[in-house]
Motif scaffolding. Sequence first.
Motif, PDB file in Angstrom:
ATOM      1  N   MET A   1       0.826  -1.188   0.000  1.00 40.78           N
ATOM      2  CA  MET A   1       0.000   0.000   0.000  1.00 40.78           C
ATOM      3  C   MET A   1       0.871   1.253   0.000  1.00 40.78           C
ATOM      4  O   MET A   1       0.510   2.247  -0.609  1.00 40.78           O
ATOM      5  CB  MET A   1      -0.945  -0.007   1.195  1.00 40.78           C
ATOM      6  N   ALA A   2       2.002   1.176   0.689  1.00 37.27           N
ATOM      7  CA  ALA A   2       2.893   2.336   0.736  1.00 37.27           C
ATOM      8  C   ALA A   2       3.433   2.660  -0.655  1.00 37.27           C
ATOM      9  O   ALA A   2       3.501   3.829  -1.040  1.00 37.27           O
ATOM     10  CB  ALA A   2       4.036   2.082   1.709  1.00 37.27           C
ATOM     11  N   VAL A   4       2.059   2.021  -3.565  1.00 36.85           N
ATOM     12  CA  VAL A   4       0.975   2.598  -4.365  1.00 36.85           C
ATOM     13  C   VAL A   4       0.736   4.055  -3.955  1.00 36.85           C
ATOM     14  O   VAL A   4       0.535   4.925  -4.800  1.00 36.85           O
ATOM     15  CB  VAL A   4      -0.313   1.753  -4.235  1.00 36.85           C
ATOM     16  N   SER A   5       0.792   4.323  -2.655  1.00 38.30           N
ATOM     17  CA  SER A   5       0.586   5.693  -2.169  1.00 38.30           C
ATOM     18  C   SER A   5       1.682   6.636  -2.664  1.00 38.30           C
ATOM     19  O   SER A   5       1.396   7.739  -3.128  1.00 38.30           O
ATOM     20  CB  SER A   5       0.551   5.716  -0.638  1.00 38.30           C
ATOM     21  N   THR A  36       6.191   5.978   6.641  1.00 41.61           N
ATOM     22  CA  THR A  36       6.041   4.545   6.386  1.00 41.61           C
ATOM     23  C   THR A  36       7.248   3.780   6.903  1.00 41.61           C
ATOM     24  O   THR A  36       7.107   2.717   7.523  1.00 41.61           O
ATOM     25  CB  THR A  36       5.857   4.294   4.876  1.00 41.61           C
ATOM     26  N   THR A 165       9.984  -6.758   2.615  1.00 42.81           N
ATOM     27  CA  THR A 165       8.904  -7.667   3.012  1.00 42.81           C
ATOM     28  C   THR A 165       9.467  -8.966   3.571  1.00 42.81           C
ATOM     29  O   THR A 165       8.981  -9.483   4.576  1.00 42.81           O
ATOM     30  CB  THR A 165       7.988  -7.958   1.806  1.00 42.81           C
TER      31      THR A 165
END
Length: 182
Positions: A1-2, A4-5, A36, A165
């Motif tokens: 999500m980070a 994409v943001s 983030t 990740t």
Amino acid sequence: MAAVSVYGWAHWCFAGPAAPPAGLAVAGGALLVAGTSAAYFALVSGSRGLFGALFLAAGLLACAAVADRATARGEVATCAVRDVRTEHLASYGEGGPPGATVYRLALRCPGGYPTLLKANRALAPVGGTVRVAYDREHRVSPAPEGGTSPWRPALWAATLLAAGTALARGGHTPDGPGPPDA
């Protein structure tokens, strides 16, 4: 999500019809990346948290580079090369990336912009011409016509985000961390 943001923020800043001023764009992007990374560091313990946060930050910056490279430079001009300066960047240690040469071309273009173009290869000699793609709003750097591809920074982003990740997931099982090995 980070990712994409950050990509969405960068894309809006580079190509949006009502993009924020440059200072706000940089501050907002820095806040996204730093916030983030700080959250990652707080959620993942130990050295994995530190290195994972660094990988995450670098991956998010690569996402911003992808947005930059993917942004359309809608204007093209044929410019005369007034001067070419080369800068040789040294390699940093054995096993590090090889040295590189950066070419800075001083340009004379119709309308007076762009005046400078940086490239990783010699595009034209002094007195020659080069076709330059640029953004009329000056939100992204000029580039040789057809010279921006988002694939290299996208590969870096994917690799760095995958490493972050993997570090976050390291040492965990579906039921939580296991007992120490005896």
